[in-house]
Design an enzyme around this catalytic site. Structure first.
Site: not given
Length: 243
Positions: A137, A141, A235, A238
């Site tokens: 990401r 933005t 996650d 992770d």
């Protein structure tokens, strides 16, 4: 697909208790797109998903049970590839009319969580080639941005199994398909293998690329205000690699 209610529960199997009621479990939400395929909600699958969703599950067990689900996904994904007739002779000299896969395949993992699915593909397909795409990401933005891709040179001639365990908003997966399309891969030669999807992400993906088939183990309740899948499992990268 946009219904935000809890996923339905169902009874699991005929022989789970000697006495009393059968156990119930939350099962995947239904889908309305023909290109989205959810694994059969069997007691085995729900038990495996329960293990990897549990916050108490340690890393070793998380990896073990995730790998079992990944293997189920790969096997189902291979069922969607075309085959052609092949006649062979058995060791006792008899003919057998069988089939073989048509064309070559490859895997493409969306880094880093998608790399956890590579071994499951290798376990089913010997010497399979695997490419990688890194999408992150953009902090300015908040949109997905392509950082890296390394793909087989002849990928446009292959059937592609795109690998990513979680489908939340679908931004990374959509961009990954665009990368494959730019390399000349037809949409109908792409299969997206995924452990858990949000209904929003699956809906968005299926409408944007109706010829790309999604094979997922479970479609969850939805997304929270942070766009995390709920109930989810945290996650995945992770828990698989670091915790």
């Amino acid at each position: 697909m946009s219904d935000k209610s809890n996923a339905p529960s169902q009874c699991l199997g005929p022989n789970y208790r000697a006495e009393g009621e059968k156990p119930t479990a939350t099962v995947s939400k239904k889908v309305r797109h023909d290109n989205v395929h959810v694994l059969p909600q069997t007691p085995q699958l729900i038990a495996l998903l329960t293990m990897i969703r549990d916050h108490r599950t340690n890393r070793a067990d998380f990896i073990f049970y995730s790998n079992r689900i990944i293997r189920l996904l790969v096997e189902e994904g291979l069922n969607h590839l075309p085959v052609i007739q092949q006649e062979i002779t058995t060791p006792v000299g008899r003919h057998y009319n069988g089939v073989k896969f048509e064309g070559k395949i490859c895997g493409v993992s969306i880094m880093r969580a998608g790399e956890s699915m590579e071994q499951g593909l290798r376990d089913c397909c010997r010497s399979v080639r695997i490419g990688k795409i890194l999408i992150q990401r953009d902090e300015e933005t908040s949109q997905p941005r392509l950082f890296y891709e390394k793909l087989p040179e002849d990928i446009k001639d292959r059937w592609v199994l795109l690998l990513d365990p979680m489908l939340a908003t679908g931004g990374s997966a959509l961009m990954a398909v665009e990368v494959l399309r730019q390399k000349g891969v037809p949409e109908d030669r792409i299969l997206f293998l995924n452990l858990i999807a949000s209904p929003e992400g699956a809906d968005n993906f299926a409408e944007k690329f109706p010829k790309v088939r999604i094979v997922t183990a479970f479609i969850d309740e939805g997304l929270d205000e942070k766009n995390y899948i709920v109930p989810g499992l945290g996650d995945f990268g992770d828990r698989f690699y670091t915790l």
